[in-house]
Design a protein around this motif. Structure first.
Motif, short mmCIF file in Angstrom:
data_model
loop_
_atom_site.label_atom_id
_atom_site.label_comp_id
_atom_site.label_asym_id
_atom_site.label_seq_id
_atom_site.Cartn_x
_atom_site.Cartn_y
_atom_site.Cartn_z
N ARG A 51 0.88 -1.36 0.04
CA ARG A 51 -0.06 0.05 0.02
C ARG A 51 1.03 1.07 0.08
O ARG A 51 0.41 2.20 -0.66
CB ARG A 51 -1.01 -0.02 1.13
CG ARG A 51 -2.10 -0.92 0.91
CD ARG A 51 -3.15 -0.60 2.02
NE ARG A 51 -4.29 -1.44 1.66
CZ ARG A 51 -4.88 -2.56 2.61
NH1 ARG A 51 -4.30 -2.70 3.44
NH2 ARG A 51 -6.03 -3.08 2.22
N LEU A 52 2.11 1.29 0.68
CA LEU A 52 3.01 2.40 0.78
C LEU A 52 3.43 2.70 -0.46
O LEU A 52 3.35 3.62 -0.94
CB LEU A 52 3.73 2.12 1.89
CG LEU A 52 4.82 3.37 2.04
CD1 LEU A 52 3.90 4.39 2.86
CD2 LEU A 52 5.78 2.91 3.38
N GLY A 53 3.98 1.47 -1.12
CA GLY A 53 4.45 1.56 -2.48
C GLY A 53 3.75 2.08 -3.67
O GLY A 53 4.00 3.03 -4.31
N SER A 54 2.27 1.91 -3.57
CA SER A 54 1.37 2.02 -4.54
C SER A 54 1.08 3.35 -4.07
O SER A 54 0.89 4.42 -5.17
CB SER A 54 -0.03 1.16 -4.06
OG SER A 54 0.49 -0.14 -4.47
N ILE A 55 0.82 4.12 -2.91
CA ILE A 55 0.58 5.49 -2.78
C ILE A 55 1.61 6.34 -3.49
O ILE A 55 1.56 7.37 -3.96
CB ILE A 55 0.48 5.59 -1.28
CG1 ILE A 55 -1.01 5.02 -0.79
CG2 ILE A 55 0.21 7.11 -0.96
CD1 ILE A 55 -1.26 4.91 0.66
N ALA A 56 2.92 5.77 -3.24
CA ALA A 56 3.94 6.49 -3.71
C ALA A 56 4.09 6.84 -5.16
O ALA A 56 4.31 7.64 -5.57
CB ALA A 56 5.52 6.04 -3.28
N GLY A 57 3.73 5.48 -5.68
CA GLY A 57 3.50 5.47 -6.97
C GLY A 57 2.34 6.41 -7.62
O GLY A 57 2.41 7.07 -8.61
N ILE A 58 1.19 6.45 -6.85
CA ILE A 58 0.16 7.29 -7.27
C ILE A 58 0.52 8.87 -7.20
O ILE A 58 0.50 9.57 -8.19
CB ILE A 58 -1.11 7.05 -6.44
CG1 ILE A 58 -1.65 5.77 -6.60
CG2 ILE A 58 -1.99 7.96 -6.64
CD1 ILE A 58 -2.74 5.23 -5.60
N ILE A 59 1.33 9.08 -6.33
CA ILE A 59 1.95 10.48 -6.12
C ILE A 59 3.00 10.78 -7.20
O ILE A 59 2.75 11.77 -8.08
CB ILE A 59 2.67 10.79 -4.86
CG1 ILE A 59 1.49 10.83 -3.54
CG2 ILE A 59 3.28 12.03 -4.78
CD1 ILE A 59 2.25 10.82 -2.28
N ILE A 60 3.73 9.86 -7.70
CA ILE A 60 4.78 10.09 -8.49
C ILE A 60 4.23 9.95 -9.90
O ILE A 60 4.61 11.01 -10.85
CB ILE A 60 5.77 9.01 -8.88
CG1 ILE A 60 6.68 8.99 -7.44
CG2 ILE A 60 6.68 9.16 -9.95
CD1 ILE A 60 7.54 7.83 -7.16
N VAL A 61 3.24 9.29 -10.31
CA VAL A 61 2.57 9.27 -11.56
C VAL A 61 1.73 10.36 -11.84
O VAL A 61 1.52 10.84 -12.68
CB VAL A 61 1.68 8.07 -11.83
CG1 VAL A 61 0.91 8.00 -13.16
CG2 VAL A 61 2.85 6.71 -12.15
N GLY A 62 0.92 10.91 -10.73
CA GLY A 62 0.02 11.86 -10.66
C GLY A 62 0.73 13.21 -11.11
O GLY A 62 0.24 14.19 -11.75
N TYR A 63 1.90 13.34 -10.43
CA TYR A 63 2.95 14.42 -10.88
C TYR A 63 3.15 14.57 -12.22
O TYR A 63 3.38 15.49 -12.91
CB TYR A 63 4.01 14.51 -9.82
CG TYR A 63 4.86 15.60 -9.97
CD1 TYR A 63 4.74 17.05 -9.84
CD2 TYR A 63 6.20 15.37 -10.78
CE1 TYR A 63 5.70 17.83 -9.76
CE2 TYR A 63 7.30 16.46 -10.89
CZ TYR A 63 6.78 17.70 -10.62
OH TYR A 63 7.57 18.81 -10.77
N LYS A 64 3.63 13.39 -12.60
CA LYS A 64 4.22 13.22 -14.06
C LYS A 64 2.98 13.38 -15.03
O LYS A 64 3.10 14.41 -16.08
CB LYS A 64 4.42 11.77 -14.21
CG LYS A 64 5.10 11.63 -15.90
CD LYS A 64 6.49 12.36 -15.85
CE LYS A 64 6.98 11.94 -17.31
NZ LYS A 64 7.99 12.81 -17.86
N LEU A 65 1.84 13.12 -14.87
CA LEU A 65 0.47 13.40 -15.34
C LEU A 65 0.39 15.10 -15.47
O LEU A 65 0.02 15.77 -16.55
CB LEU A 65 -0.58 12.79 -15.07
CG LEU A 65 -0.84 11.44 -15.50
CD1 LEU A 65 -1.92 10.52 -14.76
CD2 LEU A 65 -0.72 11.15 -16.91
N TYR A 66 0.58 15.70 -14.25
CA TYR A 66 0.32 16.96 -14.23
C TYR A 66 1.32 18.02 -14.99
O TYR A 66 0.96 18.82 -15.58
CB TYR A 66 0.52 17.43 -12.57
CG TYR A 66 0.14 18.95 -12.29
CD1 TYR A 66 -1.09 19.41 -12.51
CD2 TYR A 66 1.45 19.78 -12.07
CE1 TYR A 66 -0.91 20.88 -12.17
CE2 TYR A 66 1.45 21.19 -12.06
CZ TYR A 66 0.24 21.81 -12.17
OH TYR A 66 0.20 23.05 -11.88
#
Length: 73
Positions: A51-66
């Motif tokens: 879950r921790l890794g997935s949340i980090a991935g969501i933040i990183i991918v979300g930033y990249k999409l932004y």
């Protein structure tokens, strides 16, 4: 609005991260559960780390999409 290949790929990865955050047991059965005979469940530590890794991935991918949508921002 046009979606490029990179952006489409990132959206798919983002959906996988969200799904993994919500249902880590499913991903455990895909990656580890099939190796074990009989009934078995993932440990609490494994669930927490996924879950921790997935949340980090969501933040990183979300930033990249932004950054793709707002390249100068």
């Amino acid at each position: 609005m046009h979606i490029g290949h990179e952006e489409l790929f990132l959206w798919v990865v983002l959906m996988l991260f969200i799904f993994q955050t919500l249902f880590p047991d499913f991903f455990w059965s895909l990656s580890e559960g099939w190796k074990i005979r009989g009934d078995s469940e993932p440990s609490d530590a494994w669930l927490f780390i996924m879950r921790l890794g997935s949340i980090a991935g969501i933040i990183i991918v979300g930033y990249k999409l932004y950054k793709i949508r707002h390249p100068l921002g």
